[in-house]
Design a protein around this motif. Structure first.
Motif, PDB file in Angstrom:
ATOM      1  N   ILE A  82       0.828  -1.200   0.000  1.00  0.00           N
ATOM      2  CA  ILE A  82       0.000   0.000   0.000  1.00  0.00           C
ATOM      3  C   ILE A  82       0.871   1.263   0.000  1.00  0.00           C
ATOM      4  O   ILE A  82       0.578   2.230  -0.717  1.00  0.00           O
ATOM      5  CB  ILE A  82      -0.952  -0.019   1.214  1.00  0.00           C
ATOM      6  CG1 ILE A  82      -1.954  -1.156   1.060  1.00  0.00           C
ATOM      7  CG2 ILE A  82      -1.656   1.325   1.384  1.00  0.00           C
ATOM      8  CD1 ILE A  82      -2.709  -1.485   2.329  1.00  0.00           C
ATOM      9  N   GLY A  83       1.935   1.241   0.793  1.00  0.00           N
ATOM     10  CA  GLY A  83       2.810   2.410   0.869  1.00  0.00           C
ATOM     11  C   GLY A  83       3.457   2.749  -0.459  1.00  0.00           C
ATOM     12  O   GLY A  83       3.495   3.917  -0.866  1.00  0.00           O
ATOM     13  N   LEU A  84       3.972   1.734  -1.144  1.00  0.00           N
ATOM     14  CA  LEU A  84       4.602   1.983  -2.446  1.00  0.00           C
ATOM     15  C   LEU A  84       3.563   2.446  -3.460  1.00  0.00           C
ATOM     16  O   LEU A  84       3.815   3.373  -4.240  1.00  0.00           O
ATOM     17  CB  LEU A  84       5.327   0.732  -2.950  1.00  0.00           C
ATOM     18  CG  LEU A  84       6.060   0.888  -4.283  1.00  0.00           C
ATOM     19  CD1 LEU A  84       7.098   2.014  -4.221  1.00  0.00           C
ATOM     20  CD2 LEU A  84       6.714  -0.428  -4.676  1.00  0.00           C
ATOM     21  N   MET A  85       2.396   1.841  -3.442  1.00  0.00           N
ATOM     22  CA  MET A  85       1.327   2.268  -4.349  1.00  0.00           C
ATOM     23  C   MET A  85       0.997   3.743  -4.117  1.00  0.00           C
ATOM     24  O   MET A  85       0.914   4.524  -5.068  1.00  0.00           O
ATOM     25  CB  MET A  85       0.079   1.417  -4.125  1.00  0.00           C
ATOM     26  CG  MET A  85      -1.100   1.840  -4.949  1.00  0.00           C
ATOM     27  SD  MET A  85      -2.591   0.992  -4.401  1.00  0.00           S
ATOM     28  CE  MET A  85      -3.817   1.929  -5.256  1.00  0.00           C
ATOM     29  N   GLN A  86       0.835   4.118  -2.860  1.00  0.00           N
ATOM     30  CA  GLN A  86       0.498   5.508  -2.542  1.00  0.00           C
ATOM     31  C   GLN A  86       1.627   6.462  -2.935  1.00  0.00           C
ATOM     32  O   GLN A  86       1.375   7.530  -3.488  1.00  0.00           O
ATOM     33  CB  GLN A  86       0.188   5.649  -1.056  1.00  0.00           C
ATOM     34  CG  GLN A  86      -1.124   5.018  -0.654  1.00  0.00           C
ATOM     35  CD  GLN A  86      -2.294   5.663  -1.362  1.00  0.00           C
ATOM     36  OE1 GLN A  86      -2.842   5.122  -2.320  1.00  0.00           O
ATOM     37  NE2 GLN A  86      -2.681   6.829  -0.921  1.00  0.00           N
ATOM     38  N   LEU A  87       2.863   6.083  -2.647  1.00  0.00           N
ATOM     39  CA  LEU A  87       4.011   6.916  -2.990  1.00  0.00           C
ATOM     40  C   LEU A  87       4.088   7.141  -4.500  1.00  0.00           C
ATOM     41  O   LEU A  87       4.238   8.280  -4.967  1.00  0.00           O
ATOM     42  CB  LEU A  87       5.312   6.283  -2.486  1.00  0.00           C
ATOM     43  CG  LEU A  87       6.601   6.990  -2.911  1.00  0.00           C
ATOM     44  CD1 LEU A  87       6.665   8.397  -2.308  1.00  0.00           C
ATOM     45  CD2 LEU A  87       7.810   6.167  -2.536  1.00  0.00           C
ATOM     46  N   LEU A  88       3.991   6.059  -5.248  1.00  0.00           N
ATOM     47  CA  LEU A  88       4.081   6.179  -6.709  1.00  0.00           C
ATOM     48  C   LEU A  88       2.923   6.995  -7.274  1.00  0.00           C
ATOM     49  O   LEU A  88       3.110   7.805  -8.193  1.00  0.00           O
ATOM     50  CB  LEU A  88       4.144   4.795  -7.353  1.00  0.00           C
ATOM     51  CG  LEU A  88       5.425   4.013  -7.076  1.00  0.00           C
ATOM     52  CD1 LEU A  88       5.326   2.607  -7.653  1.00  0.00           C
ATOM     53  CD2 LEU A  88       6.652   4.736  -7.616  1.00  0.00           C
ATOM     54  N   THR A  89       1.734   6.800  -6.731  1.00  0.00           N
ATOM     55  CA  THR A  89       0.583   7.586  -7.176  1.00  0.00           C
ATOM     56  C   THR A  89       0.813   9.068  -6.890  1.00  0.00           C
ATOM     57  O   THR A  89       0.561   9.928  -7.728  1.00  0.00           O
ATOM     58  CB  THR A  89      -0.703   7.090  -6.482  1.00  0.00           C
ATOM     59  OG1 THR A  89      -0.893   5.713  -6.785  1.00  0.00           O
ATOM     60  CG2 THR A  89      -1.924   7.862  -6.959  1.00  0.00           C
ATOM     61  N   TRP A  90       1.325   9.352  -5.696  1.00  0.00           N
ATOM     62  CA  TRP A  90       1.627  10.730  -5.310  1.00  0.00           C
ATOM     63  C   TRP A  90       2.669  11.343  -6.249  1.00  0.00           C
ATOM     64  O   TRP A  90       2.621  12.531  -6.551  1.00  0.00           O
ATOM     65  CB  TRP A  90       2.106  10.745  -3.859  1.00  0.00           C
ATOM     66  CG  TRP A  90       2.432  12.105  -3.343  1.00  0.00           C
ATOM     67  CD1 TRP A  90       1.555  13.085  -2.971  1.00  0.00           C
ATOM     68  CD2 TRP A  90       3.741  12.639  -3.151  1.00  0.00           C
ATOM     69  NE1 TRP A  90       2.231  14.201  -2.546  1.00  0.00           N
ATOM     70  CE2 TRP A  90       3.590  13.953  -2.650  1.00  0.00           C
ATOM     71  CE3 TRP A  90       5.025  12.146  -3.341  1.00  0.00           C
ATOM     72  CZ2 TRP A  90       4.676  14.767  -2.352  1.00  0.00           C
ATOM     73  CZ3 TRP A  90       6.101  12.960  -3.032  1.00  0.00           C
ATOM     74  CH2 TRP A  90       5.916  14.257  -2.551  1.00  0.00           C
TER      75      TRP A  90
ATOM     76  N   MET B 253      -2.665   2.216 -12.049  1.00  0.00           N
ATOM     77  CA  MET B 253      -2.552   0.784 -12.340  1.00  0.00           C
ATOM     78  C   MET B 253      -1.091   0.330 -12.243  1.00  0.00           C
ATOM     79  O   MET B 253      -0.813  -0.765 -11.739  1.00  0.00           O
ATOM     80  CB  MET B 253      -3.131   0.463 -13.721  1.00  0.00           C
ATOM     81  CG  MET B 253      -4.636   0.656 -13.806  1.00  0.00           C
ATOM     82  SD  MET B 253      -5.541  -0.418 -12.675  1.00  0.00           S
ATOM     83  CE  MET B 253      -5.447  -1.961 -13.543  1.00  0.00           C
ATOM     84  N   VAL B 254      -0.177   1.132 -12.717  1.00  0.00           N
ATOM     85  CA  VAL B 254       1.252   0.822 -12.606  1.00  0.00           C
ATOM     86  C   VAL B 254       1.665   0.844 -11.143  1.00  0.00           C
ATOM     87  O   VAL B 254       2.392  -0.039 -10.664  1.00  0.00           O
ATOM     88  CB  VAL B 254       2.103   1.805 -13.446  1.00  0.00           C
ATOM     89  CG1 VAL B 254       3.589   1.586 -13.220  1.00  0.00           C
ATOM     90  CG2 VAL B 254       1.753   1.680 -14.925  1.00  0.00           C
ATOM     91  N   ALA B 255       1.180   1.852 -10.408  1.00  0.00           N
ATOM     92  CA  ALA B 255       1.502   1.963  -8.984  1.00  0.00           C
ATOM     93  C   ALA B 255       0.961   0.764  -8.204  1.00  0.00           C
ATOM     94  O   ALA B 255       1.642   0.221  -7.329  1.00  0.00           O
ATOM     95  CB  ALA B 255       0.923   3.266  -8.421  1.00  0.00           C
ATOM     96  N   THR B 256      -0.239   0.343  -8.528  1.00  0.00           N
ATOM     97  CA  THR B 256      -0.848  -0.815  -7.867  1.00  0.00           C
ATOM     98  C   THR B 256      -0.042  -2.076  -8.146  1.00  0.00           C
ATOM     99  O   THR B 256       0.241  -2.869  -7.238  1.00  0.00           O
ATOM    100  CB  THR B 256      -2.304  -1.009  -8.355  1.00  0.00           C
ATOM    101  OG1 THR B 256      -3.047   0.163  -8.032  1.00  0.00           O
ATOM    102  CG2 THR B 256      -2.947  -2.220  -7.720  1.00  0.00           C
ATOM    103  N   THR B 257       0.366  -2.258  -9.385  1.00  0.00           N
ATOM    104  CA  THR B 257       1.143  -3.429  -9.770  1.00  0.00           C
ATOM    105  C   THR B 257       2.516  -3.430  -9.105  1.00  0.00           C
ATOM    106  O   THR B 257       2.972  -4.467  -8.601  1.00  0.00           O
ATOM    107  CB  THR B 257       1.302  -3.482 -11.307  1.00  0.00           C
ATOM    108  OG1 THR B 257      -0.011  -3.511 -11.887  1.00  0.00           O
ATOM    109  CG2 THR B 257       2.083  -4.696 -11.748  1.00  0.00           C
ATOM    110  N   ALA B 258       3.151  -2.273  -9.056  1.00  0.00           N
ATOM    111  CA  ALA B 258       4.470  -2.173  -8.419  1.00  0.00           C
ATOM    112  C   ALA B 258       4.368  -2.482  -6.924  1.00  0.00           C
ATOM    113  O   ALA B 258       5.201  -3.205  -6.368  1.00  0.00           O
ATOM    114  CB  ALA B 258       5.061  -0.790  -8.637  1.00  0.00           C
TER     115      ALA B 258
END
Length: 121
Positions: free
Chosen positions: A22-30, A36-41
């Motif tokens: 979740i943290g990486l997804m949120q960071l990448l989205t930010w 979708m890329v952030a979720t996959t990463a």
């Protein structure tokens, strides 16, 4: 007593990996990465850390390609269990989230038992 301690470690690793996911997804989205890329990463990072921590910490095993393959089969099975629970609760009560929440203990117990007796045998 050892099994209780090992299961507690298993759950701790799971929570840690969920936070990484979740943290990486949120960071990448930010940072402007497509969701979708952030979720996959995030999912991929959590999956890798989960496997490595369970291998070396939870079950104190050595890496093997066979263990990795068995781990991925269990991930797929747990994903299918989650989808089934979500689908059933969505169809019966129009409450997909309840199905997801109720699937978590089943997935955790299934993952632990298969990890202990099949993945890292």
């Amino acid at each position: 007593m050892i099994a209780v301690r090992q299961f507690a470690i298993y759950l701790g690793v799971g929570i840690t990996c969920a936070l990484i996911d979740i943290g990486l997804m949120q960071l990448l989205t930010w940072l402007g990465v497509h969701y979708m890329v952030a979720t996959t990463a995030g999912f991929g990072a959590g999956l890798v850390v989960n496997f490595l921590l369970h291998t070396h910490v939870t079950f104190s095993a050595s890496y093997s390609h066979g263990a990795l393959l068995r781990y991925l089969v269990v991930v797929l099975a747990n994903y299918a269990l989650t989808l089934a629970a979500v689908s059933v609760f969505h169809a019966w009560l129009d409450m997909a989230l309840l199905g997801k929440i109720l699937s978590l203990p089943l997935v955790a117990i299934n993952g632990y038992l298969l990890g202990k007796h099949w993945i890292y045998r």
